[in-house]
Design an enzyme around this catalytic site. Sequence first.
Site, short mmCIF file in Angstrom:
data_model
loop_
_atom_site.label_atom_id
_atom_site.label_comp_id
_atom_site.label_asym_id
_atom_site.label_seq_id
_atom_site.Cartn_x
_atom_site.Cartn_y
_atom_site.Cartn_z
N HIS A 197 0.44 -0.15 9.20
CA HIS A 197 0.55 -1.41 9.53
C HIS A 197 1.30 -1.58 10.57
CE1 HIS A 197 -1.41 -1.42 6.04
NE2 HIS A 197 -0.34 -1.36 5.64
N ASP A 205 -7.59 1.52 3.49
CA ASP A 205 -6.00 1.57 3.03
C ASP A 205 -6.65 1.13 1.52
OD1 ASP A 205 -4.25 0.91 1.97
OD2 ASP A 205 -3.67 -1.15 3.68
ZN LIG Z 1 -1.26 1.32 2.24
#
Ligand SMILES: [Zn+2]
Length: 437
Positions: free
Chosen positions: A273, A324
């Site tokens: 991220h 994800d």
């Molecule tokens: Zn993750």
Amino acid sequence: MKYFKFHSLLLKEGWLSPAYVGVDDKGIIQYLSGNEPQTAEAIEAVNGAAFPGFQNAHSHAFQYSMAGMAEQHEADTSDDFWSWREAMYTCAESFAPEQMEKVATTLYRHLLRNGYTSVTEFHYLHHDEQGKPYNNLAEMGERLIAAAKTAGIKITLVPIFYQKGDFGKEPQPRQRRFISATVDDYFKLLDSSKEAVDHYEYAKLGFGVHSLRTVDAKDIITTYEEGPKELPFHLHAAEQLGEVERCINYLGKRPVEWLLDNLPLDNRFHIVHCTHMTSLETENLARSGANAVLCPGTEGNLGDGIFPLKAFARYGGNWSIGTDSHISLNPLEDLRWLDYAQRLTTHKRNTFADGASVLIEKAFFSGIKAMGSNARDYFAIGHSLDAVVYDITQPLLAQAGMKHLHAAIVYTADTSAVLGTLVNGAWGYKKGWTMIL
Ligand SMILES: [Zn+2]
């Protein structure tokens, strides 16, 4: 040897067209040329353009079972990452090993259908429903490996150290299935996971910690320093503004700032991220050589924020992509998300001079590192033939010509353009195959 003739095949310097590729019985490329090989063996003609197989650098397989099912929001309530997380905990609470294998098998088949040939499983759902370790500490990891083997995708299992509820807070009961209390407990889990990986020729191991939120700062440093020296190290950081704020309150620094100051960040690190960074963090992270793992489908779905891709790229930053939570499985869609978020915020079209080339190159080379592998080109003699092949008879690809073909694929194609996906020189998915659920 088995031979293919592709209409075209992407190399770092551009398209090779036509492209003849010969692989041995392990799927390793032994012949790669624009010239037809002198062989009596049949050559399989594939009327498509081959990209290197996509590398999925971040997956939580169990979350595939809830993708699309947390999208109804009550009026006048606040739904954000943290409320989504409660739904995810509910999903995790009763997930059995058999379910893990079944869901992961379905997911991995669909990843192949979308052009991924490898997946990195950031795995933290370790223990039974009471939070007790299974007799086989790596029971769940073994299920993920079995699923990858059944589906025919390459996997890197990254068993994750998850210790706390939040900064300095004991774990909530709902996190009980994730927890290793100490570094030693985590290393035992990692040792068992190594045995699980040995069950599949195309499985590798990584290691890592969940985040600064969920492991004591000193234990993060110990895990890295005393952990295996040769494996990629993965962790989440700076996904949410609330996390950044609590990190400053608890550790006195922002998450990426803390990582830069306390760990020897280099290209072994895969930091997932990194959404919320100052300009200085962005520059220093890029210069460190560490890889950002970007998951734009999930980050958009969860309302995380926008990664400063343009600035990160300016300083030579490396990054890969991951699915994800699996709300989006199409790598082309995720690449477009990355570029379009920059365009929407800068009001310019040229995030990069040649966006498609940059997007493919970064996602591939960082993705390969996230898997614990390396490569010098997309396709090369001595490396396995892992590819996704796009149908060049599709109208927009047919009209593009070789000059615009890679960009037409990246910016216009969807899954229906995938002719097939090759893993180790064999079809892992071919258009027209019925997807077994
Ligand atoms: Zn993750």
